[in-house]
Scaffold this active site. Structure first.
Site, PDB file in Angstrom:
ATOM      1  N   ARG A  26       0.890  -1.334   0.005  1.00  0.00           N
ATOM      2  CA  ARG A  26      -0.053  -0.011   0.045  1.00  0.00           C
ATOM      3  C   ARG A  26       0.804   1.189  -0.113  1.00  0.00           C
ATOM      4  O   ARG A  26       0.184   2.394  -0.311  1.00  0.00           O
ATOM      5  CB  ARG A  26      -1.095   0.046   1.300  1.00  0.00           C
ATOM      6  CG  ARG A  26      -2.205  -0.893   1.006  1.00  0.00           C
ATOM      7  CD  ARG A  26      -2.907  -0.257   2.024  1.00  0.00           C
ATOM      8  NE  ARG A  26      -4.256  -0.906   1.334  1.00  0.00           N
ATOM      9  CZ  ARG A  26      -5.355  -0.186   0.969  1.00  0.00           C
ATOM     10  NH1 ARG A  26      -5.269   1.162   1.186  1.00  0.00           N
ATOM     11  NH2 ARG A  26      -6.500  -0.731   0.846  1.00  0.00           N
ATOM     12  N   ASN A  95      -4.523   7.548   7.304  1.00  0.00           N
ATOM     13  CA  ASN A  95      -4.573   7.506   5.925  1.00  0.00           C
ATOM     14  C   ASN A  95      -5.466   8.445   5.503  1.00  0.00           C
ATOM     15  O   ASN A  95      -6.516   8.536   5.895  1.00  0.00           O
ATOM     16  CB  ASN A  95      -5.174   5.971   5.326  1.00  0.00           C
ATOM     17  CG  ASN A  95      -4.085   4.974   5.689  1.00  0.00           C
ATOM     18  OD1 ASN A  95      -3.147   5.039   6.206  1.00  0.00           O
ATOM     19  ND2 ASN A  95      -4.856   3.638   5.332  1.00  0.00           N
ATOM     20  N   GLY A  96      -5.051   9.205   4.142  1.00  0.00           N
ATOM     21  CA  GLY A  96      -6.108  10.046   3.611  1.00  0.00           C
ATOM     22  C   GLY A  96      -5.410  11.411   3.643  1.00  0.00           C
ATOM     23  O   GLY A  96      -4.133  11.526   4.154  1.00  0.00           O
ATOM     24  N   LYS A 437       3.108  -1.493 -18.125  1.00  0.00           N
ATOM     25  CA  LYS A 437       3.829  -2.420 -16.943  1.00  0.00           C
ATOM     26  C   LYS A 437       5.404  -2.175 -17.242  1.00  0.00           C
ATOM     27  O   LYS A 437       5.923  -2.273 -16.164  1.00  0.00           O
ATOM     28  CB  LYS A 437       3.763  -3.874 -17.577  1.00  0.00           C
ATOM     29  CG  LYS A 437       2.422  -4.657 -17.438  1.00  0.00           C
ATOM     30  CD  LYS A 437       2.194  -4.936 -15.973  1.00  0.00           C
ATOM     31  CE  LYS A 437       1.529  -3.749 -15.077  1.00  0.00           C
ATOM     32  NZ  LYS A 437      -0.008  -3.667 -15.277  1.00  0.00           N
ATOM     33  N   LYS A 550      -0.123   0.514  -4.434  1.00  0.00           N
ATOM     34  CA  LYS A 550      -0.881  -0.664  -4.873  1.00  0.00           C
ATOM     35  C   LYS A 550      -2.393   0.034  -4.880  1.00  0.00           C
ATOM     36  O   LYS A 550      -3.054  -0.095  -6.071  1.00  0.00           O
ATOM     37  CB  LYS A 550      -1.045  -1.886  -4.098  1.00  0.00           C
ATOM     38  CG  LYS A 550      -1.991  -2.798  -4.666  1.00  0.00           C
ATOM     39  CD  LYS A 550      -1.447  -3.549  -5.670  1.00  0.00           C
ATOM     40  CE  LYS A 550      -2.313  -4.696  -6.384  1.00  0.00           C
ATOM     41  NZ  LYS A 550      -1.836  -4.847  -7.840  1.00  0.00           N
TER      42      LYS A 550
HETATM   43  O1  M6R Z   1      -7.242  -0.759  -7.810  1.00  0.00           O
HETATM   44  P1  M6R Z   1      -7.455  -0.277  -9.410  1.00  0.00           P
HETATM   45  O2  M6R Z   1      -7.823  -1.296 -10.177  1.00  0.00           O
HETATM   46  O3  M6R Z   1      -8.442   0.919  -8.971  1.00  0.00           O
HETATM   47  O4  M6R Z   1      -6.136   0.749  -9.687  1.00  0.00           O
HETATM   48  C1  M6R Z   1      -6.164   1.393 -10.582  1.00  0.00           C
HETATM   49  C2  M6R Z   1      -4.568   1.883 -10.861  1.00  0.00           C
HETATM   50  O5  M6R Z   1      -4.017   2.526  -9.783  1.00  0.00           O
HETATM   51  C3  M6R Z   1      -3.723   0.503 -11.102  1.00  0.00           C
HETATM   52  O6  M6R Z   1      -4.019  -0.283 -12.245  1.00  0.00           O
HETATM   53  C4  M6R Z   1      -2.267   0.923 -11.553  1.00  0.00           C
HETATM   54  O7  M6R Z   1      -2.021   1.486 -12.689  1.00  0.00           O
HETATM   55  C5  M6R Z   1      -1.288  -0.207 -11.167  1.00  0.00           C
HETATM   56  N1  M6R Z   1      -0.261   0.059 -10.793  1.00  0.00           N
HETATM   57  C6  M6R Z   1      -1.175  -0.774 -12.691  1.00  0.00           C
HETATM   58  O8  M6R Z   1      -0.133  -1.782 -12.649  1.00  0.00           O
END
Ligand code: M6R
Length: 555
Positions: A26, A95-96, A437, A550
């Site tokens: 996180r 958090n926030g 990626k 994440k």
């Molecule tokens: O949890 P989510 O699918 O809403 O997250 C969206 C993006 O933050 C997430 O896909 C981000 O781009 C990743 N690091 C991609 O690998």
């Protein structure tokens, strides 16, 4: 972003330290733990991950911990959470974002409070301290504290007599009970073992004390959390493990979909998401339009600026179910019916959804989305009524059986300064995801472009050896082959990912011949591996790319 964890019960110190490790995906700029020690609150914190800060978990019956992704204040030891009040009796992990912290901080400083950090979060613990000093109960002190702060938060306050106070507004927060032990966490992952897990509803307050708890507001029981252990097994990194788990993730998602009635979709459909999930939305748009729907994909943070007609159905896609850019759209009240696609049962997105469809990928720990992406594509194909999905697990499995070519190519990519990913039609989605990626974990500049459009500008960057990856399917072989030639004529090193080679000189990563409409689920897999290998070769930790978290729970 940021993670909070806490426990009241035996060996709370160990639980919090281990929980922080599970939450590092996180955020991992800095970390810390606050625990009760001989009637006072002790804090160990600093820049880096918890194993650098705490050698041996403290022996205690009450503790909270935090892993940080900096928003207010740089990455310093002082700015790491938890933060203490002036008396050392209380500590907060937050958090926030507290929007009015500057005003509160100057009021509190004028009243004699001493601040040690530059964070917005520290005001919380001083407000709490003030209220308790006036003689009110802990719960009333918490009520006062949250009445003063504006913004978005999940917070936990530890007291020197071993209580935990928690509140939530717009940021995820859960609590759990297992026998007499009580737990809080910003994330379901560290609570997988507990029989009773609850999600605090926005605006609710919680007081945990040895032997029980008081809830002001409400909480929802969370069901369907995967109890599968999240460990590395034989793999070097979670990302590697999660790439190789895809056949199973797809099979489980398909099994689950067989038990589900397809949500009703009609009229104007908007698909909204961020990052990798947005690429899944683009795939969904393509398939739904192919099936005759009026569908359109949007980047969540841009949806605010949409000036066209409102949709009848909004498909909200989020692995975490906690992405603030997406939740803020739902919170502001879209008039349409919301169909949520998420990998996280009990996440906030569910609160706004008419229908929830899960990807059954299991917890994804690597910051880069892999198995949640291919399962999102699968769910979208199912929603659009596409046939033949049962071929997917085996097709992905085939790609993963022979990875030696990809490993070789990764060496060359690892030393590149920049890489293009090109595709036409449906395959452009793969190009976009392949570029994201590579960028996010290897830190190599990568750009995706429609293959045909590349000659209208991007081709000017091509020089000898410039790597260009093409994703290709049967319907676009001929046109893409010309783009490959154009690139090669200017010295590019071209590689294609497709069922058949484009020509005799092609460096070709073969993927199984399945219906073209499903190819994006399979053709991304070698590109995930390419990014993973390149990151490792460059000495990066692919599970924890710099500056990323994440789950992005701030705007
Ligand atoms: O949890 P989510 O699918 O809403 O997250 C969206 C993006 O933050 C997430 O896909 C981000 O781009 C990743 N690091 C991609 O690998």
């Amino acid at each position: 972003m940021c993670g909070i964890i806490g426990k009241i019960g035996p060996d709370a110190g160990r639980f919090v330290v281990e929980g922080l490790k599970a939450l590092e995906y996180r955020g991992y700029d800095s970390s810390g733990i606050a625990f009760v020690d001989s009637g006072s609150v002790k804090i160990l914190k600093g820049v880096g991950t918890i194993d650098k800060i705490v050698r041996e978990p403290p022996l205690t019956d009450a503790a909270i911990g935090h892993t940080r992704w900096a928003t207010h204040g740089g990455v310093t030891d002082f700015n790491a959470h938890p933060h203490s009040d002036c008396t050392g009796k209380y500590a907060v992990a937050h958090n926030g974002i507290i929007e009015n912290y500057a005003d509160l901080k100057s009021e509190l400083m004028n009243a004699g409070h001493r601040f040690r950090s530059e964070t917005d979060s520290e005001v919380i613990v001083h407000l709490f301290e003030d209220a308790v000093r006036r003689g009110v109960s802990y719960m009333d002190a918490l009520t006062y504290t949250v009445s003063k702060i504006r913004g978005q938060y999940a917070l936990a306050i530890l007291t020197a007599d071993g209580h935990i106070l928690a509140a939530r507004n717009g940021a995820p927060f859960l609590f759990a009970k297992d026998g007499d032990a009580l737990y809080v966490s910003s994330d379901p992952v560290p609570l997988l073992f507990a029989p009773d897990v609850y999600r605090l509803v926005d605006g609710s307050l919680l007081h945990l004390y040895p032997g029980g708890y008081e809830l002001r507001g409400s909480a929802r029981r969370v069901t369907g959390i995967s109890a599968r252990r999240v460990d590395l097994g034989k793999y070097r990194h979670y990302m590697e493990k999660e790439i190789f788990e895809q056949p199973r993730a797809l099979a489980e998602t398909l099994r689950y979909l067989q038990t589900l009635q397809r949500p009703e979709i009609s009229g104007r459909v908007h698909l909204v998401a961020a990052g990798t999930s947005y690429h899944a939305a683009l795939y969904g748009e393509y398939l739904l339009r192919m099936q005759g729907f009026d569908a359109r994909a949007f980047i969540a943070s841009e949806y605010l600026y949409w000036r066209g007609q409102e949709p009848d159905v909004l498909i909200a896609i989020s692995q975490s179910g906690e992405t603030e850019d997406l939740l803020s759209i739902l919170r502001n009240g879209v008039s349409s019916e919301v169909v949520a696609i998420t990998n996280t049962p009990g996440s906030t997105i569910e609160e706004y959804a008419r229908d929830v469809v899960y990807t059954r990928a299991g917890p994804e720990v690597g910051v880069a989305a892999t198995k949640t992406y291919t399962t999102q594509l699968t769910v979208l194909a199912w929603l659009a009524g596409i046939e033949g999905l049962d071929q997917l697990p085996e097709a992905v499995s085939q790609v993963l059986k022979n990875t030696s070519l990809i490993e070789d190519l990764s060496k060359r990519v690892a030393s590149a300064r920049s890489v293009y990913f090109l595709g036409r039609g449906l395959h452009l989605v793969t190009a976009k995801e392949g570029a994201l990626k590579l960028k996010e974990i290897s830190y190599i500049h990568a750009e995706a472009y429609p293959a045909g459009e590349s000659k209208h500008g991007p081709i000017s960057l091509i020089e000898d050896g410039f790597p260009v990856f093409f994703s290709v399917g049967p319907s676009v072989y001929t046109e893409t082959a010309s783009n490959v030639e154009e690139m090669r004529a200017r010295g590019a090193w071209t590689v294609s990912v497709s069922p058949n080679p484009l020509g005799p000189e092609d460096v070709h990563i073969a993927v199984p011949s399945i219906p073209e409409v499903l190819l994006p689920v399979v053709e991304i897999v070698p590109l995930q591996l390419l990014a993973y290998n390149a990151a490792v070769l460059r000495g990066n930790n692919p599970d924890r790319p710099r500056n990323l978290a994440k789950s992005v729970t701030v705007k």
